[in-house]
Design an enzyme around this catalytic site. Structure first.
Site, PDB file in Angstrom:
ATOM      1  N   TYR A  19      19.318   7.761   8.996  1.00 17.36           N
ATOM      2  CA  TYR A  19      19.174   6.474   9.678  1.00 17.36           C
ATOM      3  C   TYR A  19      20.500   5.717   9.699  1.00 17.36           C
ATOM      4  CZ  TYR A  19      14.118   6.945  10.027  1.00 17.36           C
ATOM      5  OH  TYR A  19      12.862   7.371  10.360  1.00 17.36           O
ATOM      6  N   ARG A  40       0.812   6.279   4.530  1.00 10.09           N
ATOM      7  CA  ARG A  40       0.556   5.239   5.545  1.00 10.09           C
ATOM      8  C   ARG A  40      -0.890   4.771   5.547  1.00 10.09           C
ATOM      9  NH1 ARG A  40       4.831   4.746   9.764  1.00 10.09           N
ATOM     10  NH2 ARG A  40       6.602   4.977   8.401  1.00 10.09           N
ATOM     11  N   ASP A  60       9.146  -0.518   3.084  1.00  8.50           N
ATOM     12  CA  ASP A  60       9.651   0.521   3.977  1.00  8.50           C
ATOM     13  C   ASP A  60      10.893   1.161   3.360  1.00  8.50           C
ATOM     14  OD1 ASP A  60       9.113   1.505   6.917  1.00  8.50           O
ATOM     15  OD2 ASP A  60      11.273   1.546   6.556  1.00  8.50           O
ATOM     16  N   ARG A  73      -0.483  -8.270  10.976  1.00  5.23           N
ATOM     17  CA  ARG A  73       0.729  -8.055  11.778  1.00  5.23           C
ATOM     18  C   ARG A  73       0.769  -8.903  13.043  1.00  5.23           C
ATOM     19  NH1 ARG A  73       4.364  -6.950  13.556  1.00  5.23           N
ATOM     20  NH2 ARG A  73       4.923  -4.861  14.176  1.00  5.23           N
ATOM     21  N   ARG A 104      -1.023   0.620  10.985  1.00  4.79           N
ATOM     22  CA  ARG A 104      -1.542   0.172  12.280  1.00  4.79           C
ATOM     23  C   ARG A 104      -2.956   0.627  12.623  1.00  4.79           C
ATOM     24  NH1 ARG A 104       2.732   0.292  16.301  1.00  4.79           N
ATOM     25  NH2 ARG A 104       4.223  -1.330  15.715  1.00  4.79           N
TER      26      ARG A 104
END
Ligand code: 1CP
Length: 356
Positions: free
Chosen positions: A159, A33, A82, A46, A37
């Site tokens: 998922y 990562r 992703d 973003r 963010r």
């Protein structure tokens, strides 16, 4: 041809050499990562587009990948994408809901739903990922390897069945216990699609691959052996020979030998295990990646330094250590600490290898 010399430069990079367990002058470091963010440049991009729009725009994916790699001075870049993107062309309705994380609106809850998963015969629906790989490859410095990746089938199946993130995976695991035939059929479809996808990333220009089995640590060794191992072995056997593969999971202290037997040239370790003890268990046939606790990056600089040194000391200069966190960088991590960590690893690993 000029391409030949460029290929040779990736091939001699500390990261690729460490994947092959060859000695390197400094310990290579990259961070899961690393484009995310916590980084203001990422947040600025973003602010203008949704997460899925960012993933599907090769120019923006290139910008965030390359900006992160250069700002941090890491030894490898990772494709911005992703693990869940592959679920869309397989027939699942994926959304990244604001503040809630991923949601799948038509989860696989029973045997008959498995047929909803269409075999992926062509990677065209994920062509934007391969476009991003090509674009990132040409924008990166020639000596910086690019890591492609995918979710491992168990983590994807979690998922697909849960319909989103989960704490205990009771829906996914009870599906597995209730109907092994349906579970195996689901895993087989995920394996075939993932192999096609990863090999396409290699063909587009990725130098290494990472399989994220982020949630597999929720299984007992007994269940890993029955429900995951054979599928992982089949997946590894389908991947392009000669390309280094990192096999990553979290909370896998009781599964390490089984993960090694499943496949991969490099085994990812999280911070819940001691790097040296884990590597001794795995043996000399694999490299290791890890394993600083991501929360250490919130600590004072002296603590970050002590802990980075401890990880390096546990690796003890053995060829085949790639420094990383035990899991991804957290969203509120101070950027300066991340930059400092990369410098510390480079500086101290050089020293720790000076002839005594
Ligand atoms: O809002 C945002 O901007 C999205 C946050 C984000 C980011 C930056 C998500 C949503 N995905 C990503 C990028 C990403 N995801 C990368 C490339 C960037 C890099 O590493 O620098 C990679 C390799 C992933 C892989 C990924 N996605 C994993 C495996 C790694 C891990 O963290 O265990 C998983 C589990 C996901 C699912 C996912 N993606 C995003 C969210 C919120 C989630 C759910 C996580 C959960 O269930 O808790």
């Amino acid at each position: 041809m000029s391409e030949t010399s460029t290929v040779a430069r990736w091939d001699e990079s500390p990261f690729v050499k460490a994947c092959r367990r060859e000695p390197t002058e400094v310990t290579p470091v990259w961070l899961m990562r690393q484009a995310g963010r916590y980084m203001p440049e990422y947040r600025a991009v973003r602010a203008k587009v949704s997460f899925l729009e960012l993933c599907k725009d090769p120019a923006l994916a290139t910008e965030v990948t390359v900006t992160a790699a250069e700002r941090l001075g890491v030894d490898a870049a990772i494709l911005f994408a992703d693990i869940l993107l592959i679920l869309e062309p397989l027939g699942l309705d994926l959304e990244f809901a604001k503040g809630e994380g991923p949601v799948i609106h038509n989860p696989i809850r029973e045997r008959t739903h498995v047929d909803r998963i269409q075999p992926l015969t062509d990677v065209a629906p994920l062509g934007y990922v391969m476009d991003a790989v090509r674009s990132i490859r040409s924008a990166l410095r020639p000596e910086t390897p690019l890591i492609g990746f995918a979710g491992a089938p168990f983590t994807l199946a979690c998922y697909a069945v849960e319909g989103g993130g989960s704490r205990h995976y009771e829906l996914a695991k009870s599906f597995m216990y209730r109907d092994q035939g349906a579970w195996d059929a689901l895993m087989e479809r995920l394996v075939d699609a993932t192999a096609l996808y990863l090999n396409a990333q290699v063909a587009a220009g990725a130098q290494a691959l990472q399989l994220f089995d982020s949630w597999v640590g929720n299984l007992s060794p007994f269940d890993y052996r029955r429900f995951v191992l054979p599928h992982m072995q089949r997946l590894f056997a389908k991947l392009t020979p000669g390309v280094p593969i990192i096999h990553f999971g979290t909370d896998t202290g009781s599964l390490l030998e089984l993960q090694r037997d499943a496949g991969g040239h490099v085994i990812g370790l999280d911070w819940r295990v001691e790097l040296d003890a884990a590597w001794n268990r795995l043996g000399t046939g694999v490299a290791v990646q890890g394993n600083l606790d991501p929360v250490v990056l919130f600590a004072p600089r002296t603590e970050i330094e002590n802990q980075a040194r401890r990880v390096l000391n546990q690796a003890a200069g053995r060829p085949g250590h790639i420094f990383n966190l035990g899991h991804g960088i957290l969203p509120h991590t101070p950027v300066d600490n991340v930059v400092a960590l990369v410098d510390l690893v480079h500086t101290h690993s050089q020293k720790s290898r000076a002839p005594g």
